[in-house]
Design a protein around this motif. Structure first.
Motif, PDB file in Angstrom:
ATOM      1  N   ASN A 195       0.774  -1.237   0.000  1.00  0.00           N
ATOM      2  CA  ASN A 195       0.000   0.000   0.000  1.00  0.00           C
ATOM      3  C   ASN A 195       0.807   1.290   0.000  1.00  0.00           C
ATOM      4  O   ASN A 195       0.211   2.347  -0.177  1.00  0.00           O
ATOM      5  CB  ASN A 195      -0.935   0.022   1.224  1.00  0.00           C
ATOM      6  CG  ASN A 195      -1.877  -1.146   1.245  1.00  0.00           C
ATOM      7  OD1 ASN A 195      -2.482  -1.462   0.241  1.00  0.00           O
ATOM      8  ND2 ASN A 195      -1.987  -1.796   2.397  1.00  0.00           N
ATOM      9  N   ASP A 196       2.115   1.253   0.265  1.00  0.00           N
ATOM     10  CA  ASP A 196       2.803   2.535   0.422  1.00  0.00           C
ATOM     11  C   ASP A 196       3.841   2.757  -0.676  1.00  0.00           C
ATOM     12  O   ASP A 196       4.296   1.831  -1.344  1.00  0.00           O
ATOM     13  CB  ASP A 196       3.459   2.638   1.807  1.00  0.00           C
ATOM     14  CG  ASP A 196       4.604   1.656   1.984  1.00  0.00           C
ATOM     15  OD1 ASP A 196       5.735   1.987   1.569  1.00  0.00           O
ATOM     16  OD2 ASP A 196       4.381   0.572   2.535  1.00  0.00           O
ATOM     17  N   TYR A 197       4.193   4.030  -0.830  1.00  0.00           N
ATOM     18  CA  TYR A 197       5.213   4.473  -1.788  1.00  0.00           C
ATOM     19  C   TYR A 197       6.434   4.881  -0.971  1.00  0.00           C
ATOM     20  O   TYR A 197       6.323   5.682  -0.031  1.00  0.00           O
ATOM     21  CB  TYR A 197       4.673   5.658  -2.593  1.00  0.00           C
ATOM     22  CG  TYR A 197       5.684   6.311  -3.493  1.00  0.00           C
ATOM     23  CD1 TYR A 197       5.961   5.807  -4.759  1.00  0.00           C
ATOM     24  CD2 TYR A 197       6.364   7.450  -3.083  1.00  0.00           C
ATOM     25  CE1 TYR A 197       6.890   6.419  -5.585  1.00  0.00           C
ATOM     26  CE2 TYR A 197       7.292   8.065  -3.900  1.00  0.00           C
ATOM     27  CZ  TYR A 197       7.554   7.548  -5.149  1.00  0.00           C
ATOM     28  OH  TYR A 197       8.469   8.151  -5.971  1.00  0.00           O
ATOM     29  N   ALA A 198       7.606   4.317  -1.292  1.00  0.00           N
ATOM     30  CA  ALA A 198       8.791   4.527  -0.460  1.00  0.00           C
ATOM     31  C   ALA A 198       9.964   5.013  -1.290  1.00  0.00           C
ATOM     32  O   ALA A 198       9.973   4.918  -2.520  1.00  0.00           O
ATOM     33  CB  ALA A 198       9.165   3.233   0.266  1.00  0.00           C
ATOM     34  N   GLY A 241       0.875   6.828   1.472  1.00  0.00           N
ATOM     35  CA  GLY A 241       0.109   5.590   1.536  1.00  0.00           C
ATOM     36  C   GLY A 241      -0.017   5.084   2.952  1.00  0.00           C
ATOM     37  O   GLY A 241       0.228   5.798   3.928  1.00  0.00           O
ATOM     38  N   ARG A 242      -0.400   3.797   3.101  1.00  0.00           N
ATOM     39  CA  ARG A 242      -0.607   3.191   4.409  1.00  0.00           C
ATOM     40  C   ARG A 242       0.542   2.249   4.756  1.00  0.00           C
ATOM     41  O   ARG A 242       0.993   1.494   3.898  1.00  0.00           O
ATOM     42  CB  ARG A 242      -1.932   2.406   4.436  1.00  0.00           C
ATOM     43  CG  ARG A 242      -3.160   3.310   4.408  1.00  0.00           C
ATOM     44  CD  ARG A 242      -4.421   2.512   4.158  1.00  0.00           C
ATOM     45  NE  ARG A 242      -4.417   1.955   2.805  1.00  0.00           N
ATOM     46  CZ  ARG A 242      -5.199   0.954   2.423  1.00  0.00           C
ATOM     47  NH1 ARG A 242      -6.001   0.365   3.285  1.00  0.00           N
ATOM     48  NH2 ARG A 242      -5.151   0.517   1.185  1.00  0.00           N
ATOM     49  N   ARG A 290       2.864  -2.720  16.315  1.00  0.00           N
ATOM     50  CA  ARG A 290       2.747  -1.994  15.049  1.00  0.00           C
ATOM     51  C   ARG A 290       1.279  -1.743  14.739  1.00  0.00           C
ATOM     52  O   ARG A 290       0.469  -2.661  14.776  1.00  0.00           O
ATOM     53  CB  ARG A 290       3.413  -2.790  13.923  1.00  0.00           C
ATOM     54  CG  ARG A 290       4.924  -2.901  14.069  1.00  0.00           C
ATOM     55  CD  ARG A 290       5.531  -3.802  13.017  1.00  0.00           C
ATOM     56  NE  ARG A 290       5.399  -3.235  11.681  1.00  0.00           N
ATOM     57  CZ  ARG A 290       5.860  -3.824  10.579  1.00  0.00           C
ATOM     58  NH1 ARG A 290       6.452  -4.994  10.662  1.00  0.00           N
ATOM     59  NH2 ARG A 290       5.699  -3.259   9.392  1.00  0.00           N
ATOM     60  N   VAL A 291       0.940  -0.482  14.454  1.00  0.00           N
ATOM     61  CA  VAL A 291      -0.427  -0.127  14.043  1.00  0.00           C
ATOM     62  C   VAL A 291      -0.362   0.520  12.664  1.00  0.00           C
ATOM     63  O   VAL A 291       0.665   1.060  12.256  1.00  0.00           O
ATOM     64  CB  VAL A 291      -1.088   0.850  15.054  1.00  0.00           C
ATOM     65  CG1 VAL A 291      -1.167   0.217  16.425  1.00  0.00           C
ATOM     66  CG2 VAL A 291      -0.307   2.164  15.130  1.00  0.00           C
ATOM     67  N   LYS A 292      -1.476   0.445  11.928  1.00  0.00           N
ATOM     68  CA  LYS A 292      -1.501   0.940  10.564  1.00  0.00           C
ATOM     69  C   LYS A 292      -1.856   2.428  10.563  1.00  0.00           C
ATOM     70  O   LYS A 292      -2.825   2.847  11.204  1.00  0.00           O
ATOM     71  CB  LYS A 292      -2.489   0.167   9.709  1.00  0.00           C
ATOM     72  CG  LYS A 292      -2.495   0.597   8.229  1.00  0.00           C
ATOM     73  CD  LYS A 292      -3.475  -0.224   7.415  1.00  0.00           C
ATOM     74  CE  LYS A 292      -2.958  -1.617   7.169  1.00  0.00           C
ATOM     75  NZ  LYS A 292      -3.814  -2.356   6.202  1.00  0.00           N
ATOM     76  N   ILE A 293      -1.061   3.226   9.825  1.00  0.00           N
ATOM     77  CA  ILE A 293      -1.316   4.663   9.722  1.00  0.00           C
ATOM     78  C   ILE A 293      -1.324   5.086   8.250  1.00  0.00           C
ATOM     79  O   ILE A 293      -0.841   4.367   7.386  1.00  0.00           O
ATOM     80  CB  ILE A 293      -0.240   5.483  10.482  1.00  0.00           C
ATOM     81  CG1 ILE A 293       1.124   5.308   9.806  1.00  0.00           C
ATOM     82  CG2 ILE A 293      -0.192   5.113  11.951  1.00  0.00           C
ATOM     83  CD1 ILE A 293       2.191   6.259  10.335  1.00  0.00           C
ATOM     84  N   MET A 294      -1.896   6.267   8.000  1.00  0.00           N
ATOM     85  CA  MET A 294      -1.773   6.921   6.715  1.00  0.00           C
ATOM     86  C   MET A 294      -0.636   7.938   6.855  1.00  0.00           C
ATOM     87  O   MET A 294      -0.702   8.839   7.693  1.00  0.00           O
ATOM     88  CB  MET A 294      -3.084   7.629   6.339  1.00  0.00           C
ATOM     89  CG  MET A 294      -3.023   8.384   5.021  1.00  0.00           C
ATOM     90  SD  MET A 294      -2.950   7.293   3.593  1.00  0.00           S
ATOM     91  CE  MET A 294      -4.649   6.770   3.538  1.00  0.00           C
ATOM     92  N   VAL A 295       0.431   7.768   6.076  1.00  0.00           N
ATOM     93  CA  VAL A 295       1.642   8.560   6.265  1.00  0.00           C
ATOM     94  C   VAL A 295       1.383  10.039   5.950  1.00  0.00           C
ATOM     95  O   VAL A 295       0.769  10.392   4.926  1.00  0.00           O
ATOM     96  CB  VAL A 295       2.774   8.017   5.375  1.00  0.00           C
ATOM     97  CG1 VAL A 295       4.046   8.843   5.565  1.00  0.00           C
ATOM     98  CG2 VAL A 295       3.041   6.562   5.711  1.00  0.00           C
ATOM     99  N   ARG A 296       1.868  10.920   6.852  1.00  0.00           N
ATOM    100  CA  ARG A 296       1.895  12.374   6.681  1.00  0.00           C
ATOM    101  C   ARG A 296       0.517  12.968   6.349  1.00  0.00           C
ATOM    102  O   ARG A 296       0.402  13.863   5.529  1.00  0.00           O
ATOM    103  CB  ARG A 296       2.877  12.762   5.577  1.00  0.00           C
ATOM    104  CG  ARG A 296       4.282  12.258   5.790  1.00  0.00           C
ATOM    105  CD  ARG A 296       4.933  12.799   7.019  1.00  0.00           C
ATOM    106  NE  ARG A 296       5.170  14.234   6.922  1.00  0.00           N
ATOM    107  CZ  ARG A 296       5.717  14.961   7.877  1.00  0.00           C
ATOM    108  NH1 ARG A 296       6.038  14.409   9.028  1.00  0.00           N
ATOM    109  NH2 ARG A 296       5.895  16.262   7.712  1.00  0.00           N
ATOM    110  N   ARG A 297      -0.531  12.469   6.994  1.00  0.00           N
ATOM    111  CA  ARG A 297      -1.866  13.045   6.814  1.00  0.00           C
ATOM    112  C   ARG A 297      -2.120  13.994   7.987  1.00  0.00           C
ATOM    113  O   ARG A 297      -2.710  13.637   8.984  1.00  0.00           O
ATOM    114  CB  ARG A 297      -2.932  11.956   6.768  1.00  0.00           C
ATOM    115  CG  ARG A 297      -2.779  11.014   5.588  1.00  0.00           C
ATOM    116  CD  ARG A 297      -3.146  11.659   4.274  1.00  0.00           C
ATOM    117  NE  ARG A 297      -4.556  11.959   4.214  1.00  0.00           N
ATOM    118  CZ  ARG A 297      -5.155  12.588   3.214  1.00  0.00           C
ATOM    119  NH1 ARG A 297      -4.420  12.997   2.188  1.00  0.00           N
ATOM    120  NH2 ARG A 297      -6.448  12.804   3.203  1.00  0.00           N
ATOM    121  N   GLN A 298      -1.672  15.257   7.863  1.00  0.00           N
ATOM    122  CA  GLN A 298      -1.797  16.214   8.961  1.00  0.00           C
ATOM    123  C   GLN A 298      -3.151  16.931   8.918  1.00  0.00           C
ATOM    124  O   GLN A 298      -3.814  16.931   7.897  1.00  0.00           O
ATOM    125  CB  GLN A 298      -0.678  17.243   8.880  1.00  0.00           C
ATOM    126  CG  GLN A 298       0.704  16.575   9.039  1.00  0.00           C
ATOM    127  CD  GLN A 298       1.811  17.594   9.045  1.00  0.00           C
ATOM    128  OE1 GLN A 298       1.596  18.786   9.108  1.00  0.00           O
ATOM    129  NE2 GLN A 298       3.042  17.106   8.985  1.00  0.00           N
TER     130      GLN A 298
END
Length: 479
Positions: A343-346, A419-420, A471-479
Motif C-alpha cells: 500500500n505505500d510508496y517509499a 500511503g498506508r 505496530r499499528v496501521k497509519i496513513m503517512v503524513r496526513r496532517q
C-alpha cells in the motif's frame, strides 16, 4: 505570589568607608535561587495534585486503564459485598453472594439428609417383605420338586413312543418335500395339452413328444438338428433381415450403383480424389521438411539468438532472475499499474544506523545526510521504515548497472513517504489520531497539546485497545 526564603549573607564591616560589603551572594544570585525555588514549588504542587488524583480520583489518573486508590477500594468493596456483578464483569459474583449461595447449598444438604433417613425406613420395610417372599419361595420350591417327578415320568413315556415312531412308523413314509419313491409308483395320465400341476407320467411325455415332432423329416425332428440348420444363431431372424437390408433394390439398381461411386456431395470418387499411389508419388516430389517438420531439414535456416548481445535492443532488454525479479535497464512507460499487493510508496534514504520495519525515521544531526530512528525532539521526521512498499525509488546500482537489493538495504533505509504503512506505537490507538515520535527511539505515541505539527508522521487508520509497543496501521503524513 510571594516566596519566603532564608538567605545567609556574610556582612563585612569596612572600617574605612563605613559601607556594608555583601559577599559573593548578590541580588542576581538571590534571584536565581528564588526562580529555582518557584520551579520546585510548582513541581511540588503538580506532585501533590497527581498524588491526590492517584488517591481519590474517580476518573483514570493518568490515562485509560489506570485507577486511583479510591477506585480500587470501591472495586474491592464490590467484590466483597455487591449483590450485582462486581466491576461490571459478566457472570462474576461477590464474596457475599457466594456466602449466601453456600448457605442455600447447606440447607439443601440438610433436606437431602432427611430424605435419606426416610429412604432408610422404607428400605427396612422392604427387607421384611423380602423375608416373607423368601418363605413363600421355599414352599414353591417343594411344590416344584413334586411337579418335576411327575414331569420326568411323562418324559420317559413320551421318549418310548418317539423311539417307536422313528424306528418303525416313519421309515415306511415318503417325505412331503422331494419324496423318494421305491418300487413302481403309478400316477394318472393327464389329457394331451394339459398344463396343470398334475404329475406327468411316461405315457403323457411320449404323447407330447409325438405331437411336437408331428410329420417333421427325420433330419429335423430334434432341437439339435433344428439349431444346426439355423447355424446355431439365436438371432437368426434379425441376422437375415440385416443381410436383406444390405442388398440393392432390384427396381432401382441403376440409381444405387451410381450413388455407390459418389461421395456425400455427389462427386465421383474416382475422378475427384487421388489414389494412394498418386498421393505417395506426390509426396516424394516435395521438400524433405514438408514431411518431417524438422528445423534441420530447412534449406535456409534462420539464426536463433543464443545470447543477449545478438538482440537488436541489447542495451534495454528485460532480465528476470531465478526468484522472478524483473530488471528493466531502460525507461518503463505505462498507462496503468494495477494489482500492487502492498500500500505505500517509499524511497531509499541514506542509512545512519541499523533500523527495522515500523521504526519512525528522522534526519540525523551532522554535516552529512544520514537517517536514524526518530527521537522525541527530532528536527526533521521523514517517514516510516517500510517492508511492505508497493513501489520504492532511489538506491544505487553496481558497476555493471544492476541493482543488488541486499547491498542497497545495507546502505539505505526504505522509508514510506505516502500511503498506508505499519508503524511502532504504544498506548491506546484510535482511528484518526495523529502519531509523533515518543521518548523511545523509533516508536510513536499519540499527539498531545504542545507537540509540533511538523513532527506528525501520520494518522492512525486502524485502532485497537492495547497499551504495549506494537505496530499499528497509519496513513503517512496526513496532517
Amino acid at each position: 505570589m510571594s516566596i519566603d526564603l532564608e538567605i545567609e549573607v556574610d556582612a563585612l564591616n569596612n572600617a574605612g568607608s563605613k559601607s556594608l560589603e555583601v559577599g559573593e551572594y548578590g541580588a542576581e544570585v538571590a534571584k536565581e535561587y528564588a526562580d529555582k525555588a518557584f520551579e520546585y514549588a510548582e513541581d511540588a504542587k503538580n506532585s501533590k495534585n497527581l498524588a491526590e488524583a492517584w488517591a481519590e480520583s474517580i476518573d483514570a489518573p493518568t490515562g485509560e486503564g489506570t485507577r486511583s486508590a479510591k477506585s480500587w477500594a470501591e472495586n474491592a468493596r464490590q467484590w466483597a459485598e455487591s449483590e450485582t456483578e462486581p466491576d461490571g464483569v459478566k457472570g462474576a459474583k461477590s464474596a457475599k453472594t457466594w456466602s449466601e449461595l453456600s448457605k442455600d447449598h447447606a440447607n439443601a444438604a440438610a433436606a437431602s439428609a432427611l430424605t435419606s433417613k426416610n429412604s432408610a425406613d422404607t428400605a427396612a420395610v422392604s427387607a421384611k417383605a423380602g423375608s416373607d417372599s423368601a418363605k413363600a419361595a421355599a414352599l414353591s420350591s417343594q411344590n416344584a420338586a413334586s411337579s418335576e417327578t411327575v414331569a420326568k415320568q411323562s418324559a420317559e413315556l413320551a421318549a418310548a413312543k418317539l423311539e417307536k415312531l422313528e424306528t418303525v412308523d416313519l421309515p415306511l413314509k415318503a417325505d412331503v418335500a422331494s419324496p423318494v419313491f421305491t418300487g413302481q409308483p403309478k400316477a394318472p395320465t393327464a389329457a394331451n395339452g394339459n398344463n396343470s400341476q398334475l404329475i406327468a407320467n411316461t405315457a403323457f411325455v411320449q404323447g407330447a413328444i409325438a405331437a411336437l415332432v408331428a410329420s417333421a423329416p427325420g433330419t429335423l425332428d430334434t432341437l439339435k438338428e433344428l439349431a444346426a440348420a439355423l447355424g446355431n444363431d439365436p438371432n437368426f431372424a434379425t441376422t437375415v433381415t440385416n443381410l436383406i437390408a444390405a442388398k440393392l433394390d432390384k427396381t432401382a439398381n441403376a440409381v444405387s450403383a451410381t450413388k455407390a461411386v459418389q461421395d456425400g456431395n455427389g462427386n465421383n470418387i474416382a475422378s475427384t480424389y487421388a489414389t494412394k499411389t498418386e498421393v505417395t508419388g506426390g509426396i516424394t516430389k516435395l521438400a524433405t521438411v514438408a514431411s518431417t517438420g524438422s528445423y534441420n531439414d530447412l534449406l535456409n535456416k534462420p539464426v536463433i539468438p543464443s545470447k543477449n548481445s545478438q538482440l537488436t535492443n541489447d542495451s534495454n532488454y528485460v532480465a528476470k532472475d531465478a526468484s522472478g525479479n524483473v530488471t528493466i535497464t531502460g525507461t518503463l512507460t505505462a498507462a496503468k499499474v494495477v494489482n500492487a499487493y502492498y500500500n505505500d510508496y517509499a524511497e531509499f534514504f541514506p542509512r545512519g544506523e541499523d533500523t527495522e520495519a515500523g521504526d519512525i525515521i528522522a534526519l540525523a544531526d551532522g554535516t552529512k545526510e544520514k537517517y536514524v530512528k526518530a527521537s522525541e525532539d527530532a528536527a526533521l521526521v521523514v517517514g516510516v521504515h517500510s517492508d511492505e512498499y508497493a513501489q520504492v525509488i532511489g538506491g544505487e546500482t553496481d558497476e555493471n548497472g544492476n541493482v543488488d537489493m541486499d547491498k542497497v538495504l545495507q546502505n539505505y533505509i526504505p522509508v514510506a513517504l505516502a500511503g498506508r504503512v505499519h508503524v511502532k506505537f504504544y498506548g491506546t490507538a484510535k482511528a484518526g489520531m495523529k502519531v509523533v515520535p515518543s521518548e523511545i527511539l523509533g516508536v510513536g505515541r499519540a499527539f498531545t497539546d504542545g507537540d509540533s505539527e511538523e513532527s506528525v508522521v501520520g494518522r492512525i487508520v486502524l485502532g485497537d485497545k492495547f497499551q504495549n509497543v506494537r505496530r499499528v496501521k497509519i496513513m503517512v503524513r496526513r496532517q
